[in-house]
Enzyme design. Sequence first.
Site, PDB file in Angstrom:
ATOM      1  NE  ARG A  36      -4.321  -1.554   1.834  1.00  0.00           N
ATOM      2  CZ  ARG A  36      -5.093  -2.078   2.760  1.00  0.00           C
ATOM      3  NH1 ARG A  36      -4.826  -1.870   4.029  1.00  0.00           N
ATOM      4  NH2 ARG A  36      -6.143  -2.789   2.433  1.00  0.00           N
ATOM      5  CE  LYS A 197     -21.655 -15.628   6.994  1.00  0.00           C
ATOM      6  NZ  LYS A 197     -21.521 -14.891   8.231  1.00  0.00           N
ATOM      7  N   GLY A 350      -8.873  -7.166  -1.310  1.00  0.00           N
ATOM      8  CA  GLY A 350      -9.293  -8.081  -0.242  1.00  0.00           C
ATOM      9  C   GLY A 350      -8.617  -9.431  -0.304  1.00  0.00           C
ATOM     10  N   GLY A 373     -13.274  -3.429   0.250  1.00  0.00           N
ATOM     11  CA  GLY A 373     -14.659  -2.954   0.320  1.00  0.00           C
ATOM     12  C   GLY A 373     -14.967  -1.897  -0.722  1.00  0.00           C
TER      13      GLY A 373
END
Length: 393
Positions: A36, A197, A350, A373
Amino acid sequence: MNKKTLKDVQVQGKRVLCRVDLNVPMQDGTITDDTRIRAVIPTIEYLVNHGAKVILASHFGRPKGEVVEELRLDPVATRLGEILHKNIVKVNEVFGDKVNQAIDVLNDGDILLLENVRFEKGEEANDPDLIAKFSEMADIYVNDAFGTSHRAHASTAGVAKELPSVAGLLMEKEIAVLSKALQEPDRPFTAIIGGSKVKDKINVIENFLDIVDHLIIGGGLACTFLKAKGYEIGNSLLEADKIDLAKSFMEKAEAKGVQFHIQKDAVIADDFRADAQSQTVAADSIPEGWMCLDIGPETSATYREVILDSKLIIWNGPMGVFEMPAFSEGTKAVAQALADTAGFTIIGGGDSAAAIEQFELAHAMDHISTGGGASLEFMEGKMLPGIAALDDK
Protein backbone atom coordinates in the site's frame (compact mmCIF):
# COMPACT_ATOMS: atom_id res chain seq x y z
CA MET A 1 -16.20 9.27 -14.26
CA ASN A 2 -15.05 12.72 -15.17
CA LYS A 3 -13.21 13.93 -12.09
CA LYS A 4 -10.29 16.35 -11.97
CA THR A 5 -6.88 14.78 -11.45
CA LEU A 6 -3.47 15.97 -10.30
CA LYS A 7 -2.65 17.15 -13.80
CA ASP A 8 -5.57 19.60 -13.70
CA VAL A 9 -4.09 21.71 -10.87
CA GLN A 10 -0.94 23.74 -10.28
CA VAL A 11 0.71 22.52 -7.07
CA GLN A 12 3.97 24.54 -7.17
CA GLY A 13 4.41 26.29 -3.81
CA LYS A 14 0.98 25.14 -2.63
CA ARG A 15 0.18 23.31 0.60
CA VAL A 16 -1.30 20.03 -0.63
CA LEU A 17 -3.19 17.76 1.76
CA CYS A 18 -2.92 14.29 0.26
CA ARG A 19 -5.09 11.50 1.70
CA VAL A 20 -3.32 8.17 1.23
CA ASP A 21 -3.96 4.64 2.49
CA LEU A 22 -0.94 3.60 4.55
CA ASN A 23 -2.89 1.02 6.55
CA VAL A 24 -0.26 -1.71 6.14
CA PRO A 25 -0.06 -5.06 7.95
CA MET A 26 2.33 -4.86 10.90
CA GLN A 27 3.70 -7.33 13.42
CA ASP A 28 5.58 -6.27 16.56
CA GLY A 29 6.13 -2.79 15.13
CA THR A 30 7.54 -4.13 11.83
CA ILE A 31 5.74 -3.69 8.50
CA THR A 32 5.19 -7.13 6.95
CA ASP A 33 3.90 -5.92 3.56
CA ASP A 34 4.51 -2.42 2.15
CA THR A 35 2.37 -2.81 -1.01
CA ARG A 36 0.00 0.00 0.00
CA ILE A 37 2.90 2.37 0.68
CA ARG A 38 4.47 1.60 -2.71
CA ALA A 39 1.10 2.11 -4.44
CA VAL A 40 1.00 5.82 -3.50
CA ILE A 41 4.67 6.59 -4.24
CA PRO A 42 3.96 7.87 -7.82
CA THR A 43 1.55 10.51 -6.48
CA ILE A 44 3.91 11.61 -3.70
CA GLU A 45 6.82 11.81 -6.15
CA TYR A 46 4.69 13.84 -8.58
CA LEU A 47 3.84 16.33 -5.82
CA VAL A 48 7.47 16.55 -4.66
CA ASN A 49 8.82 16.96 -8.21
CA HIS A 50 6.25 19.69 -8.93
CA GLY A 51 7.24 21.71 -5.85
CA ALA A 52 4.26 21.08 -3.60
CA LYS A 53 4.45 21.31 0.19
CA VAL A 54 3.15 17.79 0.81
CA ILE A 55 0.99 17.02 3.87
CA LEU A 56 0.13 13.31 4.03
CA ALA A 57 -2.88 12.00 5.97
CA SER A 58 -3.74 8.35 6.57
CA HIS A 59 -5.59 6.09 8.98
CA PHE A 60 -4.02 3.01 10.52
CA GLY A 61 -5.99 0.22 12.19
CA ARG A 62 -9.13 0.88 14.22
CA PRO A 63 -8.27 3.09 17.19
CA LYS A 64 -11.89 4.29 17.35
CA GLY A 65 -11.12 7.93 18.14
CA GLU A 66 -8.57 7.17 20.87
CA VAL A 67 -4.78 7.51 20.87
CA VAL A 68 -3.39 3.97 20.68
CA GLU A 69 0.41 3.99 20.95
CA GLU A 70 0.98 0.91 18.76
CA LEU A 71 -1.15 2.46 16.00
CA ARG A 72 1.05 5.53 15.54
CA LEU A 73 2.41 6.05 12.02
CA ASP A 74 6.14 6.24 12.93
CA PRO A 75 7.11 2.89 11.30
CA VAL A 76 5.24 4.00 8.16
CA ALA A 77 7.13 7.31 8.10
CA THR A 78 10.43 5.43 8.35
CA ARG A 79 9.51 3.04 5.52
CA LEU A 80 8.24 5.88 3.35
CA GLY A 81 11.53 7.74 3.84
CA GLU A 82 13.51 4.63 2.86
CA ILE A 83 11.55 4.16 -0.36
CA LEU A 84 11.67 7.85 -1.34
CA HIS A 85 15.26 8.40 -0.10
CA LYS A 86 13.90 11.50 1.55
CA ASN A 87 13.40 12.84 5.06
CA ILE A 88 9.77 12.57 6.18
CA VAL A 89 8.75 14.95 8.97
CA LYS A 90 6.28 13.09 11.21
CA VAL A 91 4.11 14.95 13.74
CA ASN A 92 2.37 13.27 16.67
CA GLU A 93 -0.91 15.14 16.20
CA VAL A 94 -3.55 15.30 13.48
CA PHE A 95 -3.99 19.09 13.87
CA GLY A 96 -3.06 21.92 16.23
CA ASP A 97 -0.21 24.34 16.90
CA LYS A 98 2.59 21.79 16.39
CA VAL A 99 1.11 20.74 13.06
CA ASN A 100 0.69 24.37 11.95
CA GLN A 101 4.29 25.18 12.92
CA ALA A 102 5.55 22.16 10.98
CA ILE A 103 3.54 23.23 7.91
CA ASP A 104 4.80 26.83 8.16
CA VAL A 105 8.45 25.75 7.79
CA LEU A 106 7.86 23.35 4.88
CA ASN A 107 9.83 24.14 1.75
CA ASP A 108 8.59 23.25 -1.74
CA GLY A 109 9.04 19.48 -2.17
CA ASP A 110 9.09 18.72 1.58
CA ILE A 111 6.87 16.01 3.08
CA LEU A 112 5.00 16.11 6.38
CA LEU A 113 3.08 13.07 7.71
CA LEU A 114 0.21 13.73 10.11
CA GLU A 115 -0.59 11.30 12.91
CA ASN A 116 -3.19 8.55 12.41
CA VAL A 117 -6.36 10.47 11.49
CA ARG A 118 -8.55 7.90 13.28
CA PHE A 119 -7.09 9.02 16.63
CA GLU A 120 -9.66 11.82 16.22
CA LYS A 121 -13.29 10.92 16.99
CA GLY A 122 -14.38 13.42 14.34
CA GLU A 123 -12.73 11.48 11.51
CA GLU A 124 -15.24 8.65 11.14
CA ALA A 125 -18.10 10.96 12.14
CA ASN A 126 -17.21 13.31 9.23
CA ASP A 127 -17.27 16.07 11.85
CA PRO A 128 -17.47 19.68 10.56
CA ASP A 129 -14.90 20.92 13.12
CA LEU A 130 -12.29 18.40 12.00
CA ILE A 131 -13.13 19.11 8.33
CA ALA A 132 -12.51 22.83 9.02
CA LYS A 133 -9.13 22.02 10.62
CA PHE A 134 -8.09 19.96 7.56
CA SER A 135 -9.29 22.71 5.23
CA GLU A 136 -7.27 25.41 7.03
CA MET A 137 -3.97 23.54 6.70
CA ALA A 138 -3.99 23.24 2.89
CA ASP A 139 -4.68 25.00 -0.41
CA ILE A 140 -5.45 21.88 -2.44
CA TYR A 141 -6.76 18.41 -1.53
CA VAL A 142 -5.67 15.21 -3.31
CA ASN A 143 -7.40 11.89 -2.63
CA ASP A 144 -5.19 8.92 -3.47
CA ALA A 145 -6.80 6.55 -0.96
CA PHE A 146 -9.14 4.50 -3.15
CA GLY A 147 -9.35 1.83 -0.43
CA THR A 148 -11.14 4.21 1.97
CA SER A 149 -13.24 6.11 -0.57
CA HIS A 150 -16.37 4.14 0.23
CA ARG A 151 -16.33 5.83 3.66
CA ALA A 152 -17.70 9.36 4.07
CA HIS A 153 -15.07 10.43 6.62
CA ALA A 154 -13.62 13.87 7.39
CA SER A 155 -10.33 13.21 5.57
CA THR A 156 -12.00 11.62 2.52
CA ALA A 157 -15.40 13.08 1.61
CA GLY A 158 -15.58 15.96 4.12
CA VAL A 159 -12.50 18.03 3.30
CA ALA A 160 -12.91 17.37 -0.43
CA LYS A 161 -16.02 19.57 -0.42
CA GLU A 162 -14.14 22.50 1.16
CA LEU A 163 -10.98 22.70 -0.96
CA PRO A 164 -10.15 22.39 -4.68
CA SER A 165 -10.10 18.57 -4.81
CA VAL A 166 -8.59 16.15 -7.30
CA ALA A 167 -7.81 12.45 -7.70
CA GLY A 168 -4.25 11.25 -7.17
CA LEU A 169 -2.52 8.99 -9.73
CA LEU A 170 -3.50 5.74 -7.98
CA MET A 171 -7.10 6.89 -7.57
CA GLU A 172 -7.18 7.97 -11.23
CA LYS A 173 -5.95 4.53 -12.33
CA GLU A 174 -8.43 2.65 -10.11
CA ILE A 175 -11.36 4.71 -11.43
CA ALA A 176 -10.21 4.37 -15.06
CA VAL A 177 -9.64 0.59 -14.97
CA LEU A 178 -12.80 -0.30 -13.05
CA SER A 179 -15.01 2.17 -14.96
CA LYS A 180 -13.88 0.84 -18.34
CA ALA A 181 -14.45 -2.75 -17.20
CA LEU A 182 -17.99 -2.01 -16.06
CA GLN A 183 -18.99 0.37 -18.87
CA GLU A 184 -17.08 -0.74 -21.99
CA PRO A 185 -15.85 -4.29 -21.30
CA ASP A 186 -13.88 -6.32 -23.82
CA ARG A 187 -15.72 -9.57 -24.49
CA PRO A 188 -16.05 -12.33 -23.51
CA PHE A 189 -16.22 -10.71 -20.06
CA THR A 190 -16.04 -13.06 -17.06
CA ALA A 191 -16.66 -12.23 -13.41
CA ILE A 192 -15.50 -14.67 -10.73
CA ILE A 193 -17.31 -14.26 -7.43
CA GLY A 194 -16.21 -16.19 -4.35
CA GLY A 195 -16.00 -15.64 -0.63
CA SER A 196 -18.03 -16.98 2.21
CA LYS A 197 -21.45 -15.34 2.05
CA VAL A 198 -24.07 -14.55 -0.58
CA LYS A 199 -25.29 -11.57 1.47
CA ASP A 200 -21.91 -9.84 1.04
CA LYS A 201 -22.05 -10.21 -2.74
CA ILE A 202 -25.77 -9.74 -3.57
CA ASN A 203 -25.36 -6.32 -5.18
CA VAL A 204 -22.21 -7.18 -7.10
CA ILE A 205 -23.77 -10.39 -8.51
CA GLU A 206 -26.89 -8.43 -9.45
CA ASN A 207 -24.85 -5.74 -11.22
CA PHE A 208 -22.65 -8.27 -13.04
CA LEU A 209 -25.63 -10.25 -14.35
CA ASP A 210 -26.46 -7.21 -16.48
CA ILE A 211 -22.99 -6.88 -18.04
CA VAL A 212 -20.99 -10.14 -18.08
CA ASP A 213 -20.92 -13.07 -20.48
CA HIS A 214 -19.80 -15.59 -17.86
CA LEU A 215 -20.38 -15.62 -14.11
CA ILE A 216 -18.24 -18.07 -12.14
CA ILE A 217 -19.30 -18.84 -8.56
CA GLY A 218 -17.06 -20.36 -5.87
CA GLY A 219 -16.28 -20.26 -2.17
CA GLY A 220 -18.68 -20.74 0.73
CA LEU A 221 -21.40 -18.74 -0.99
CA ALA A 222 -21.58 -21.41 -3.74
CA CYS A 223 -23.12 -23.85 -1.24
CA THR A 224 -26.32 -21.79 -1.05
CA PHE A 225 -26.53 -21.98 -4.87
CA LEU A 226 -25.96 -25.77 -4.73
CA LYS A 227 -28.80 -26.05 -2.19
CA ALA A 228 -30.98 -23.90 -4.47
CA LYS A 229 -30.39 -26.50 -7.19
CA GLY A 230 -31.75 -29.15 -4.80
CA TYR A 231 -28.37 -30.71 -3.99
CA GLU A 232 -27.42 -32.27 -0.67
CA ILE A 233 -24.71 -30.12 0.90
CA GLY A 234 -24.15 -31.83 4.27
CA ASN A 235 -22.75 -29.46 6.91
CA SER A 236 -21.59 -26.89 4.35
CA LEU A 237 -22.09 -23.18 4.97
CA LEU A 238 -25.70 -22.35 4.12
CA GLU A 239 -27.65 -19.10 4.15
CA ALA A 240 -31.14 -20.60 4.23
CA ASP A 241 -32.76 -17.17 3.84
CA LYS A 242 -30.86 -16.62 0.56
CA ILE A 243 -31.91 -19.84 -1.26
CA ASP A 244 -34.74 -18.13 -3.17
CA LEU A 245 -32.41 -15.26 -4.08
CA ALA A 246 -29.82 -17.75 -5.40
CA LYS A 247 -32.56 -19.38 -7.51
CA SER A 248 -33.59 -15.99 -8.88
CA PHE A 249 -29.99 -15.19 -9.83
CA MET A 250 -29.68 -18.44 -11.78
CA GLU A 251 -33.01 -17.75 -13.52
CA LYS A 252 -31.94 -14.18 -14.35
CA ALA A 253 -28.65 -15.48 -15.81
CA GLU A 254 -30.55 -17.89 -18.05
CA ALA A 255 -33.00 -15.20 -19.17
CA LYS A 256 -30.13 -12.83 -20.03
CA GLY A 257 -28.00 -15.46 -21.78
CA VAL A 258 -25.25 -15.25 -19.15
CA GLN A 259 -23.29 -18.50 -18.77
CA PHE A 260 -23.63 -19.32 -15.05
CA HIS A 261 -20.87 -21.62 -13.81
CA ILE A 262 -21.12 -23.46 -10.51
CA GLN A 263 -18.95 -26.29 -9.26
CA LYS A 264 -19.39 -29.88 -10.45
CA ASP A 265 -17.17 -31.36 -7.75
CA ALA A 266 -16.10 -30.35 -4.27
CA VAL A 267 -13.24 -30.94 -1.85
CA ILE A 268 -15.01 -31.74 1.40
CA ALA A 269 -13.88 -32.16 5.01
CA ASP A 270 -15.31 -33.74 8.14
CA ASP A 271 -14.45 -30.62 10.17
CA PHE A 272 -13.37 -27.01 9.66
CA ARG A 273 -9.71 -27.71 10.44
CA ALA A 274 -6.50 -27.62 8.42
CA ASP A 275 -5.80 -31.26 9.35
CA ALA A 276 -9.39 -32.52 8.87
CA GLN A 277 -10.04 -35.64 6.81
CA SER A 278 -10.82 -34.64 3.24
CA GLN A 279 -12.03 -36.18 -0.02
CA THR A 280 -13.31 -35.08 -3.43
CA VAL A 281 -16.93 -35.83 -4.31
CA ALA A 282 -19.57 -34.76 -6.83
CA ALA A 283 -21.07 -31.42 -5.81
CA ASP A 284 -24.62 -32.86 -5.75
CA SER A 285 -23.84 -35.53 -3.19
CA ILE A 286 -21.95 -34.13 -0.21
CA PRO A 287 -22.49 -36.66 2.61
CA GLU A 288 -24.14 -35.78 5.92
CA GLY A 289 -21.64 -34.40 8.45
CA TRP A 290 -19.19 -33.24 5.74
CA MET A 291 -18.66 -29.72 4.45
CA CYS A 292 -17.45 -28.23 1.18
CA LEU A 293 -14.22 -26.24 1.68
CA ASP A 294 -12.99 -25.93 -1.93
CA ILE A 295 -13.93 -26.50 -5.56
CA GLY A 296 -12.71 -29.82 -6.97
CA PRO A 297 -10.23 -30.49 -9.82
CA GLU A 298 -12.90 -31.00 -12.51
CA THR A 299 -14.41 -27.60 -11.64
CA SER A 300 -10.96 -25.98 -11.59
CA ALA A 301 -10.31 -27.30 -15.11
CA THR A 302 -13.67 -25.98 -16.38
CA TYR A 303 -13.13 -22.56 -14.79
CA ARG A 304 -9.64 -22.44 -16.29
CA GLU A 305 -11.03 -22.96 -19.81
CA VAL A 306 -13.54 -20.11 -19.36
CA ILE A 307 -10.81 -17.79 -18.02
CA LEU A 308 -8.39 -18.61 -20.86
CA ASP A 309 -11.13 -17.86 -23.42
CA SER A 310 -12.02 -14.49 -21.86
CA LYS A 311 -10.77 -11.06 -22.89
CA LEU A 312 -11.59 -9.44 -19.52
CA ILE A 313 -11.76 -11.12 -16.11
CA ILE A 314 -12.63 -9.59 -12.74
CA TRP A 315 -12.02 -11.73 -9.66
CA ASN A 316 -13.47 -11.02 -6.24
CA GLY A 317 -13.36 -13.70 -3.55
CA PRO A 318 -11.52 -17.03 -3.12
CA MET A 319 -12.81 -20.43 -4.25
CA GLY A 320 -12.25 -22.10 -0.89
CA VAL A 321 -10.47 -21.85 2.44
CA PHE A 322 -7.16 -21.01 0.74
CA GLU A 323 -5.44 -20.25 4.06
CA MET A 324 -5.48 -24.03 4.73
CA PRO A 325 -3.16 -25.86 2.28
CA ALA A 326 -5.52 -28.84 1.83
CA PHE A 327 -8.29 -26.50 0.64
CA SER A 328 -6.26 -23.99 -1.37
CA GLU A 329 -5.95 -25.82 -4.69
CA GLY A 330 -9.12 -24.38 -6.27
CA THR A 331 -8.16 -20.79 -5.49
CA LYS A 332 -4.62 -21.51 -6.68
CA ALA A 333 -5.91 -22.99 -9.96
CA VAL A 334 -8.05 -19.90 -10.63
CA ALA A 335 -5.11 -17.62 -9.79
CA GLN A 336 -2.86 -19.59 -12.16
CA ALA A 337 -5.45 -19.42 -14.95
CA LEU A 338 -5.60 -15.64 -14.48
CA ALA A 339 -1.80 -15.52 -14.70
CA ASP A 340 -1.85 -17.60 -17.89
CA THR A 341 -4.70 -15.92 -19.78
CA ALA A 342 -4.08 -13.36 -22.51
CA GLY A 343 -7.17 -11.50 -21.24
CA PHE A 344 -7.00 -8.38 -19.05
CA THR A 345 -7.13 -9.37 -15.38
CA ILE A 346 -8.51 -7.26 -12.53
CA ILE A 347 -8.18 -8.48 -8.95
CA GLY A 348 -10.77 -6.87 -6.69
CA GLY A 349 -8.63 -6.39 -3.59
CA GLY A 350 -9.29 -8.08 -0.24
CA ASP A 351 -8.89 -11.86 -0.02
CA SER A 352 -8.35 -12.25 -3.79
CA ALA A 353 -5.34 -9.92 -3.61
CA ALA A 354 -4.08 -11.83 -0.54
CA ALA A 355 -4.38 -15.12 -2.45
CA ILE A 356 -2.51 -13.72 -5.47
CA GLU A 357 0.29 -12.64 -3.11
CA GLN A 358 0.30 -16.01 -1.33
CA PHE A 359 0.71 -17.88 -4.62
CA GLU A 360 3.34 -15.35 -5.79
CA LEU A 361 1.40 -14.47 -8.94
CA ALA A 362 0.88 -10.73 -8.36
CA HIS A 363 3.42 -9.85 -11.08
CA ALA A 364 1.26 -11.60 -13.68
CA MET A 365 -1.92 -9.58 -13.04
CA ASP A 366 -2.87 -6.46 -15.01
CA HIS A 367 -4.54 -4.60 -12.14
CA ILE A 368 -4.74 -5.44 -8.44
CA SER A 369 -7.16 -3.06 -6.76
CA THR A 370 -5.95 -1.50 -3.51
CA GLY A 371 -9.49 -1.43 -2.10
CA GLY A 372 -11.36 -4.48 -0.81
CA GLY A 373 -14.66 -2.95 0.32
CA ALA A 374 -14.21 0.04 -1.97
CA SER A 375 -13.69 -2.01 -5.14
CA LEU A 376 -16.62 -4.25 -4.17
CA GLU A 377 -18.93 -1.25 -3.81
CA PHE A 378 -17.59 0.23 -7.07
CA MET A 379 -18.40 -3.08 -8.81
CA GLU A 380 -21.89 -2.90 -7.35
CA GLY A 381 -22.30 0.27 -9.41
CA LYS A 382 -22.31 2.59 -6.38
CA MET A 383 -20.85 6.09 -6.40
CA LEU A 384 -18.26 6.16 -3.60
CA PRO A 385 -18.48 9.24 -1.31
CA GLY A 386 -14.73 9.94 -1.47
CA ILE A 387 -14.83 10.01 -5.28
CA ALA A 388 -18.17 11.82 -5.57
CA ALA A 389 -16.79 14.71 -3.47
CA LEU A 390 -13.90 15.40 -5.89
CA ASP A 391 -14.19 18.31 -8.35
CA ASP A 392 -15.70 17.55 -11.75
CA LYS A 393 -13.69 18.41 -14.87
